[in-house]
Motif scaffolding. Structure first.
Motif, PDB file in Angstrom:
ATOM      1  N   LEU A  39      -1.596  -3.620   2.769  1.00 35.92           N
ATOM      2  CA  LEU A  39      -0.561  -4.017   3.713  1.00 35.92           C
ATOM      3  C   LEU A  39      -1.122  -4.892   4.833  1.00 35.92           C
ATOM      4  CD1 LEU A  39       1.287  -0.589   4.140  1.00 35.92           C
ATOM      5  CD2 LEU A  39       1.856  -2.454   2.568  1.00 35.92           C
ATOM      6  N   HIS A  40      -0.252  -5.666   5.455  1.00 33.39           N
ATOM      7  CA  HIS A  40      -0.616  -6.394   6.665  1.00 33.39           C
ATOM      8  C   HIS A  40      -0.775  -5.380   7.804  1.00 33.39           C
ATOM      9  CE1 HIS A  40      -0.119  -9.055  10.169  1.00 33.39           C
ATOM     10  NE2 HIS A  40      -0.472 -10.047   9.361  1.00 33.39           N
ATOM     11  N   PRO A  41      -1.686  -5.616   8.757  1.00 35.50           N
ATOM     12  CA  PRO A  41      -1.854  -4.665   9.871  1.00 35.50           C
ATOM     13  C   PRO A  41      -0.540  -4.298  10.557  1.00 35.50           C
ATOM     14  CG  PRO A  41      -3.622  -6.260   9.917  1.00 35.50           C
ATOM     15  CD  PRO A  41      -2.688  -6.704   8.826  1.00 35.50           C
ATOM     16  N   GLN A  42       0.370  -5.261  10.690  1.00 35.45           N
ATOM     17  CA  GLN A  42       1.647  -4.944  11.322  1.00 35.45           C
ATOM     18  C   GLN A  42       2.531  -4.090  10.416  1.00 35.45           C
ATOM     19  OE1 GLN A  42       3.737  -8.003  13.474  1.00 35.45           O
ATOM     20  NE2 GLN A  42       1.864  -9.174  13.873  1.00 35.45           N
ATOM     21  N   GLY A  43       2.349  -4.218   9.102  1.00 40.49           N
ATOM     22  CA  GLY A  43       3.106  -3.395   8.170  1.00 40.49           C
ATOM     23  C   GLY A  43       2.600  -1.959   8.113  1.00 40.49           C
ATOM     24  N   ARG A  44       1.334  -1.758   8.483  1.00 39.56           N
ATOM     25  CA  ARG A  44       0.766  -0.402   8.466  1.00 39.56           C
ATOM     26  C   ARG A  44       1.317   0.462   9.598  1.00 39.56           C
ATOM     27  NH1 ARG A  44      -4.882  -2.974   8.195  1.00 39.56           N
ATOM     28  NH2 ARG A  44      -5.018  -3.564   5.979  1.00 39.56           N
ATOM     29  N   ARG A  45       1.678  -0.171  10.697  1.00 38.86           N
ATOM     30  CA  ARG A  45       2.085   0.596  11.870  1.00 38.86           C
ATOM     31  C   ARG A  45       3.281   1.493  11.617  1.00 38.86           C
ATOM     32  NH1 ARG A  45       1.334  -4.632  15.830  1.00 38.86           N
ATOM     33  NH2 ARG A  45      -0.959  -4.731  15.693  1.00 38.86           N
ATOM     34  N   PRO A  46       4.390   0.985  11.049  1.00 40.77           N
ATOM     35  CA  PRO A  46       5.514   1.894  10.793  1.00 40.77           C
ATOM     36  C   PRO A  46       5.188   2.956   9.747  1.00 40.77           C
ATOM     37  CG  PRO A  46       5.942  -0.283   9.858  1.00 40.77           C
ATOM     38  CD  PRO A  46       4.736  -0.414  10.716  1.00 40.77           C
ATOM     39  N   VAL A  47       4.268   2.641   8.819  1.00 42.42           N
ATOM     40  CA  VAL A  47       3.842   3.655   7.854  1.00 42.42           C
ATOM     41  C   VAL A  47       3.132   4.793   8.575  1.00 42.42           C
ATOM     42  CG1 VAL A  47       2.380   4.139   5.861  1.00 42.42           C
ATOM     43  CG2 VAL A  47       3.637   1.982   5.980  1.00 42.42           C
ATOM     44  N   ALA A  48       2.202   4.429   9.451  1.00 45.30           N
ATOM     45  CA  ALA A  48       1.453   5.445  10.200  1.00 45.30           C
ATOM     46  C   ALA A  48       2.389   6.274  11.070  1.00 45.30           C
ATOM     47  CB  ALA A  48       0.380   4.773  11.048  1.00 45.30           C
ATOM     48  N   ARG A  49       3.358   5.629  11.715  1.00 49.50           N
ATOM     49  CA  ARG A  49       4.298   6.363  12.564  1.00 49.50           C
ATOM     50  C   ARG A  49       5.131   7.349  11.752  1.00 49.50           C
ATOM     51  NH1 ARG A  49       5.042   1.202  15.131  1.00 49.50           N
ATOM     52  NH2 ARG A  49       6.976   0.883  13.934  1.00 49.50           N
ATOM     53  N   ARG A  50       5.592   6.913  10.612  1.00 56.30           N
ATOM     54  CA  ARG A  50       6.418   7.786   9.778  1.00 56.30           C
ATOM     55  C   ARG A  50       5.618   8.978   9.249  1.00 56.30           C
ATOM     56  NH1 ARG A  50      10.993  10.388   8.799  1.00 56.30           N
ATOM     57  NH2 ARG A  50      11.358  10.737   6.564  1.00 56.30           N
ATOM     58  N   LEU A  51       4.390   8.725   8.789  1.00 58.59           N
ATOM     59  CA  LEU A  51       3.563   9.824   8.298  1.00 58.59           C
ATOM     60  C   LEU A  51       3.277  10.831   9.413  1.00 58.59           C
ATOM     61  CD1 LEU A  51       1.044   7.895   6.010  1.00 58.59           C
ATOM     62  CD2 LEU A  51       2.939   9.355   5.284  1.00 58.59           C
ATOM     63  N   ALA A  52       3.014  10.313  10.607  1.00 58.56           N
ATOM     64  CA  ALA A  52       2.769  11.208  11.748  1.00 58.56           C
ATOM     65  C   ALA A  52       4.012  12.042  12.054  1.00 58.56           C
ATOM     66  CB  ALA A  52       2.361  10.395  12.969  1.00 58.56           C
ATOM     67  N   LYS A  53       5.185  11.427  11.980  1.00 59.04           N
ATOM     68  CA  LYS A  53       6.428  12.149  12.247  1.00 59.04           C
ATOM     69  C   LYS A  53       6.663  13.237  11.215  1.00 59.04           C
ATOM     70  CE  LYS A  53      11.327  11.401  13.234  1.00 59.04           C
ATOM     71  NZ  LYS A  53      12.408  10.386  13.396  1.00 59.04           N
ATOM     72  N   LEU A  71       8.882   6.312   2.047  1.00 58.96           N
ATOM     73  CA  LEU A  71       8.241   7.326   2.902  1.00 58.96           C
ATOM     74  C   LEU A  71       9.208   8.494   3.076  1.00 58.96           C
ATOM     75  CD1 LEU A  71       6.718   4.851   5.485  1.00 58.96           C
ATOM     76  CD2 LEU A  71       5.490   6.064   3.671  1.00 58.96           C
ATOM     77  N   GLY A  72       9.521   9.141   1.956  1.00 65.66           N
ATOM     78  CA  GLY A  72      10.572  10.143   1.936  1.00 65.66           C
ATOM     79  C   GLY A  72      11.838   9.505   1.412  1.00 65.66           C
ATOM     80  N   ARG A  73      12.936  10.245   1.461  1.00 70.06           N
ATOM     81  CA  ARG A  73      14.167   9.777   0.837  1.00 70.06           C
ATOM     82  C   ARG A  73      14.960   8.789   1.674  1.00 70.06           C
ATOM     83  NH1 ARG A  73      14.124   8.469  -2.837  1.00 70.06           N
ATOM     84  NH2 ARG A  73      11.900   8.476  -2.493  1.00 70.06           N
ATOM     85  N   ASN A  74      14.753   8.739   2.967  1.00 67.25           N
ATOM     86  CA  ASN A  74      15.611   7.892   3.798  1.00 67.25           C
ATOM     87  C   ASN A  74      14.844   6.884   4.643  1.00 67.25           C
ATOM     88  OD1 ASN A  74      18.160   9.193   3.087  1.00 67.25           O
ATOM     89  ND2 ASN A  74      17.357  10.961   4.196  1.00 67.25           N
ATOM     90  N   THR A  75      13.559   6.770   4.416  1.00 63.77           N
ATOM     91  CA  THR A  75      12.748   5.845   5.205  1.00 63.77           C
ATOM     92  C   THR A  75      11.774   5.111   4.292  1.00 63.77           C
ATOM     93  OG1 THR A  75      12.865   7.294   7.140  1.00 63.77           O
ATOM     94  CG2 THR A  75      11.137   5.630   7.140  1.00 63.77           C
ATOM     95  N   GLY A  76      11.515   3.861   4.605  1.00 63.63           N
ATOM     96  CA  GLY A  76      10.558   3.097   3.822  1.00 63.63           C
ATOM     97  C   GLY A  76      10.086   1.881   4.583  1.00 63.63           C
ATOM     98  N   VAL A  77       9.152   1.185   3.986  1.00 64.78           N
ATOM     99  CA  VAL A  77       8.646  -0.066   4.549  1.00 64.78           C
ATOM    100  C   VAL A  77       8.630  -1.112   3.440  1.00 64.78           C
ATOM    101  CG1 VAL A  77       6.656  -1.264   5.527  1.00 64.78           C
ATOM    102  CG2 VAL A  77       7.260   1.026   6.345  1.00 64.78           C
ATOM    103  N   ALA A  78       9.270  -2.241   3.686  1.00 59.73           N
ATOM    104  CA  ALA A  78       9.216  -3.378   2.777  1.00 59.73           C
ATOM    105  C   ALA A  78       8.280  -4.411   3.400  1.00 59.73           C
ATOM    106  CB  ALA A  78      10.603  -3.963   2.564  1.00 59.73           C
ATOM    107  N   GLN A  79       7.114  -4.565   2.781  1.00 58.81           N
ATOM    108  CA  GLN A  79       6.098  -5.507   3.255  1.00 58.81           C
ATOM    109  C   GLN A  79       6.250  -6.815   2.486  1.00 58.81           C
ATOM    110  OE1 GLN A  79       2.717  -5.636   5.315  1.00 58.81           O
ATOM    111  NE2 GLN A  79       3.700  -7.589   4.829  1.00 58.81           N
TER     112      GLN A  79
END
Length: 386
Positions: A179-193, A321-329
């Protein structure tokens, strides 16, 4: 061979194999046989959902494979390129004029003590079934470790955490390396949540897996009732075992038209091959294009025309990232990622679209290649000889 028909055998019923088989079967004078070890199509990109029960990850070939395609449920054990025959585990053989090599990929040998014995995989249906059974027998509060920070690792960790599991994701180096560094950020936030503990950096490298723990390079030991290994892929050794030219990883070597180096009668589609001039990333996104490209190459050769190079066009990568959240890079057409991404519910919707699109493409191809009712289903392994 039968009559004046050109016999094409497709080995492997994944995304690339089905796309190739349907496209070939639309043409008069071309008889197509698909050899696959299972009687159904497996959506590998949904196996992390299968593990938690949110999707069965299986579709009937009845809706995805044209009736003009003969389906043989068996496993190819050897390709006799000189004799143009494929040997099957069930004892039969299938002859061909052209062969499409589309056997896909699976879990890589971890090369880490204890991993092959104690870790589960989620790269094929059988591995996912074993993992699902193991999780069902494990208390919901027991720690689970996912090794590997690629799309499969991130998606599996999120899916399990969303069900309430206590999950640690061991990255080895960095979370989401593709992923692009900016694309990793929402992934990290979601996993932390979701409560996922993410371990990054060279010290977060697994050196041993035991029945109930994972040991890291820094000496730390993580309790782990269930360990899931998602790092790396390998391809079946069918090509190497058959004496075809492969790279060091066992992938069939092809030119830019997907034709096997050294055998113009064998054309490849999907993860199990690599272009010597233009390597590509293993993915469903590539496989559906490669399946269509392989069919075009075979058809041009049948017509006595020179095949043209296959051009792959990429749009990006989608992570659920679960059933209702994701990231499209998103990426440039050459698959190099850029800073553009979509996250949240919209990201999840894009991911669902990306999962459903290949099925729609295959179903459309099946309709063009005849209805299943007109063909009468598949032939059993015992009747496979041709």
């Amino acid at each position: 061979m039968s009559g004046n028909n050109v016999e094409v055998v497709v080995v492997g019923g994944g995304y690339g194999g089905v796309m190739a088989a349907n496209r070939l079967a639309r043409h008069d004078g071309v008889s197509v046989t698909l050899v696959n070890p299972r009687p159904d199509f497996v959506e590998r990109i949904r196996l992390h959902q299968f593990v938690t029960g949110s999707d069965d990850a299986v579709e009937s070939f009845g809706s995805l494979l044209g009736g003009n395609v003969r389906l043989v449920v068996d496993t190819a054990t050897r390709i006799d390129a000189a004799g143009r025959r494929v040997s099957l585990a069930g004892g039969g053989t299938v002859s061909y004029d052209y062969l499409v090599y589309a056997v896909g990929s699976g879990a890589a040998d971890p090369g880490v003590p204890g991993a092959a014995e104690f870790a589960y995989t989620v790269t094929d249906l059988e591995g996912a079934e074993q993992l699902r059974t193991a999780l069902a027998a494990t208390p919901a509060t027991a720690p689970v470790t996912v090794v590997g920070a690629g799309p499969t690792g991130m998606e599996t960790a999120a899916e399990l955490a969303e069900t309430g599991r206590k999950v640690t994701l061991v990255c080895g180096e960095v979370l989401g390396p593709s992923l692009h560094p900016q694309g990793r950020r929402p992934v990290a936030r979601r996993l932390a949540k979701l409560g996922v503990t993410v371990l990054e950096g060279p010290r977060a490298r697994v050196t041993e897996v035991t029945r109930d723990a994972v040991r890291l390079a820094d000496g730390h030991e993580l309790p782990s009732a269930v360990t899931i290994w998602t790092a790396g892929f390998h391809v079946p050794d069918l090509a190497a075992r058959s004496g075809l030219r492969t790279d060091a990883d066992g992938r069939l070597l092809t030119d830019s038209t997907l034709t096997s180096v050294g055998d113009a009668r064998i054309v490849a589609a999907g993860d199990a091959a690599v272009m010597t001039e233009r390597p590509f990333r293993m993915s469903c996104q590539a496989a559906v294009q490669l399946g269509a490209g392989a069919a075009t190459t075979v058809l041009r050769r049948i017509a006595g025309k020179t095949p043209t190079p296959v051009r792959l066009i990429f749009g990006g990568q989608c992570i659920s990232l679960g059933r209702n959240t994701g990231v499209a890079q998103f990426s440039y057409l050459n698959d190099k990622v850029n800073a553009l991404h979509i996250s949240g519910r919209l990201g999840a919707n894009v991911k669902e679209f990306a999962c459903n699109l290949p099925l729609k493409q295959m179903a459309s191809g099946a309709r063009k290649a005849g209805s299943r009712a007109s063909h009468g289903g598949y032939r059993s392994p015992g009747n496979a000889s041709a």
